[in-house]
Design a protein around this motif. Structure first.
Motif, PDB file in Angstrom:
ATOM      1  N   GLY A  29      48.448 146.642  -7.578  1.00  0.00           N
ATOM      2  CA  GLY A  29      48.805 146.105  -6.269  1.00  0.00           C
ATOM      3  C   GLY A  29      49.204 144.655  -6.341  1.00  0.00           C
ATOM      4  N   LEU A  30      48.224 143.776  -6.334  1.00  0.00           N
ATOM      5  CA  LEU A  30      48.464 142.335  -6.229  1.00  0.00           C
ATOM      6  C   LEU A  30      49.442 141.815  -7.280  1.00  0.00           C
ATOM      7  N   VAL A  31      49.128 141.989  -8.555  1.00  0.00           N
ATOM      8  CA  VAL A  31      49.958 141.407  -9.618  1.00  0.00           C
ATOM      9  C   VAL A  31      51.315 142.103  -9.678  1.00  0.00           C
ATOM     10  N   ASN A  32      51.299 143.424  -9.704  1.00  0.00           N
ATOM     11  CA  ASN A  32      52.544 144.169  -9.860  1.00  0.00           C
ATOM     12  C   ASN A  32      53.532 143.864  -8.742  1.00  0.00           C
ATOM     13  N   LYS A  33      53.067 143.882  -7.511  1.00  0.00           N
ATOM     14  CA  LYS A  33      53.993 143.690  -6.394  1.00  0.00           C
ATOM     15  C   LYS A  33      54.446 142.238  -6.258  1.00  0.00           C
ATOM     16  N   GLN A  34      53.595 141.293  -6.669  1.00  0.00           N
ATOM     17  CA  GLN A  34      54.046 139.899  -6.672  1.00  0.00           C
ATOM     18  C   GLN A  34      55.173 139.706  -7.689  1.00  0.00           C
ATOM     19  N   VAL A  35      55.039 140.325  -8.872  1.00  0.00           N
ATOM     20  CA  VAL A  35      56.084 140.223  -9.893  1.00  0.00           C
ATOM     21  C   VAL A  35      57.375 140.875  -9.398  1.00  0.00           C
ATOM     22  N   VAL A  36      57.246 142.064  -8.802  1.00  0.00           N
ATOM     23  CA  VAL A  36      58.432 142.766  -8.287  1.00  0.00           C
ATOM     24  C   VAL A  36      59.123 141.940  -7.202  1.00  0.00           C
ATOM     25  N   ALA A  37      58.346 141.378  -6.295  1.00  0.00           N
ATOM     26  CA  ALA A  37      58.922 140.575  -5.212  1.00  0.00           C
ATOM     27  C   ALA A  37      59.663 139.357  -5.762  1.00  0.00           C
ATOM     28  N   ARG A  38      59.082 138.713  -6.781  1.00  0.00           N
ATOM     29  CA  ARG A  38      59.742 137.544  -7.369  1.00  0.00           C
ATOM     30  C   ARG A  38      61.039 137.945  -8.072  1.00  0.00           C
ATOM     31  N   LEU A  39      61.034 139.106  -8.738  1.00  0.00           N
ATOM     32  CA  LEU A  39      62.261 139.564  -9.386  1.00  0.00           C
ATOM     33  C   LEU A  39      63.343 139.905  -8.363  1.00  0.00           C
ATOM     34  N   GLN A  40      62.942 140.480  -7.225  1.00  0.00           N
ATOM     35  CA  GLN A  40      63.921 140.764  -6.181  1.00  0.00           C
ATOM     36  C   GLN A  40      64.579 139.471  -5.691  1.00  0.00           C
ATOM     37  N   ALA A  41      63.784 138.407  -5.586  1.00  0.00           N
ATOM     38  CA  ALA A  41      64.328 137.112  -5.157  1.00  0.00           C
ATOM     39  C   ALA A  41      65.307 136.550  -6.176  1.00  0.00           C
ATOM     40  N   LEU A  42      65.207 137.044  -7.428  1.00  0.00           N
ATOM     41  CA  LEU A  42      66.098 136.611  -8.504  1.00  0.00           C
ATOM     42  C   LEU A  42      67.241 137.611  -8.715  1.00  0.00           C
ATOM     43  N   TYR A  43      67.432 138.513  -7.743  1.00  0.00           N
ATOM     44  CA  TYR A  43      68.505 139.512  -7.770  1.00  0.00           C
ATOM     45  C   TYR A  43      68.376 140.491  -8.936  1.00  0.00           C
ATOM     46  N   CYS A  44      67.135 140.740  -9.330  1.00  0.00           N
ATOM     47  CA  CYS A  44      66.841 141.788 -10.318  1.00  0.00           C
ATOM     48  C   CYS A  44      66.155 142.916  -9.548  1.00  0.00           C
ATOM     49  N   ASN A  45      66.814 144.053  -9.435  1.00  0.00           N
ATOM     50  CA  ASN A  45      66.320 145.138  -8.593  1.00  0.00           C
ATOM     51  C   ASN A  45      65.206 145.898  -9.311  1.00  0.00           C
ATOM     52  N   ALA A  46      63.993 145.385  -9.177  1.00  0.00           N
ATOM     53  CA  ALA A  46      62.839 145.910  -9.893  1.00  0.00           C
ATOM     54  C   ALA A  46      62.092 146.956  -9.071  1.00  0.00           C
TER      55      ALA A  46
END
Length: 262
Positions: free
Chosen positions: A75-92
């Motif tokens: 939850g916490l770690v995985n979704k924070q990483v995914v959200a940050r990648l989305q902000a970097l235009y990496c569709n994770a």
């Protein structure tokens, strides 16, 4: 195909993590990220009154701890990483081994120590490669938390280095796979107290010597064991480096320690 495992010490630093993810997002072609998060789980557990139980550096995962790591890793770690990648235009897309039955495992048998709900993966043949390929070919970047499942309804806490290695070997027949272990050190060190003593290249015979001499010890041993096992099963190359060196992959002038069989 580049498979990157990122260690917990990078996850603990928002600035280093952000810089790493920016570099990861820029890697060309299909890629996959596996993350840890042990220190975050321990800190979060202490806030909840759950003290970490460790034996020889490995977490004892009782039922209460399993709930904790499922929440924190998945939850916490995985979704924070995914959200940050989305902000970097990496569709994770954030995943655990239970999702699409990609990484089934079995509960570690009790020998001298009962590790509780710790999961061991049978090997690359057990990976649901078809489901993983469907995700990758859809243009998504998988981000795996260090969790698997026992196919009987229980999640299992599983070593992130092992997950990265097994996924790399499972994908090796389809892709030319480069496996990268990123952590806080510059590579495998000749002297653990000297960050400048990076060993630039280690082959299988040199690894045996370094291990026998005690140069490679403690947590680096399972990391390198996994790496050489992956290369024996078709992974093209393994690189061990600090997170800041990830961009060296694009240049071909690797910063860190490259591993090869010969």
């Amino acid at each position: 195909m580049i498979i990157v495992k990122i260690g917990g010490n990078i996850l603990d630093s928002p600035e280093r993590l952000q810089a790493f993810l920016a570099d990861f997002a820029q890697l060309p072609g299909p890629k996959l990220l596996v993350h840890g998060g042990g220190k975050i789980a321990s800190a979060f557990g202490q806030r909840l009154g759950i003290e970490p139980k460790m034996v020889e550096g490995r977490r004892i995962t009782d039922a209460e701890t399993l709930e904790l790591v499922t929440m924190v890793y998945g939850g916490l770690v995985n979704k924070q990483v995914v959200a940050r990648l989305q902000a970097l235009y990496c569709n994770a897309i954030g995943l655990t081994g239970a999702d699409a039955n990609i990484i089934p495992a079995h509960k570690r048998p009790v020998r001298t120590i009962d590790y509780g709900f710790a999961g061991d993966v049978a090997g690359p043949d057990s990976i649901n490669v078809a489901a993983l390929e469907t995700i990758i070919e859809a243009g998504l970047t998988p981000v795996f938390a260090p969790l698997t499942h026992d196919t009987q309804g229980s999640m299992l806490n599983t070593n992130a280095d092992t997950i990265a290695s097994v996924l790399a070997t499972a994908l090796a027949p389809k892709y030319k796979v480069q496996l990268v272990y990123c952590f806080e050190k510059k590579g495998v060190l000749q002297d653990s107290e000297n960050d400048a003593s990076v060993i630039p290249h280690i082959n299988a015979s040199k690894y045996k010597t370094l291990k026998a001499e005690g140069v490679v010890h403690a947590g680096m041993v399972p990391k390198l064991d996994n790496a050489f096992a992956a290369m024996q099963q078709g992974v093209a190359q393994v690189l061990i480096c600090e997170a800041e060196a990830l961009t060296s992959i694009n240049t071909g002038h690797y910063s860190g320690t490259t591993l090869s069989m010969n």
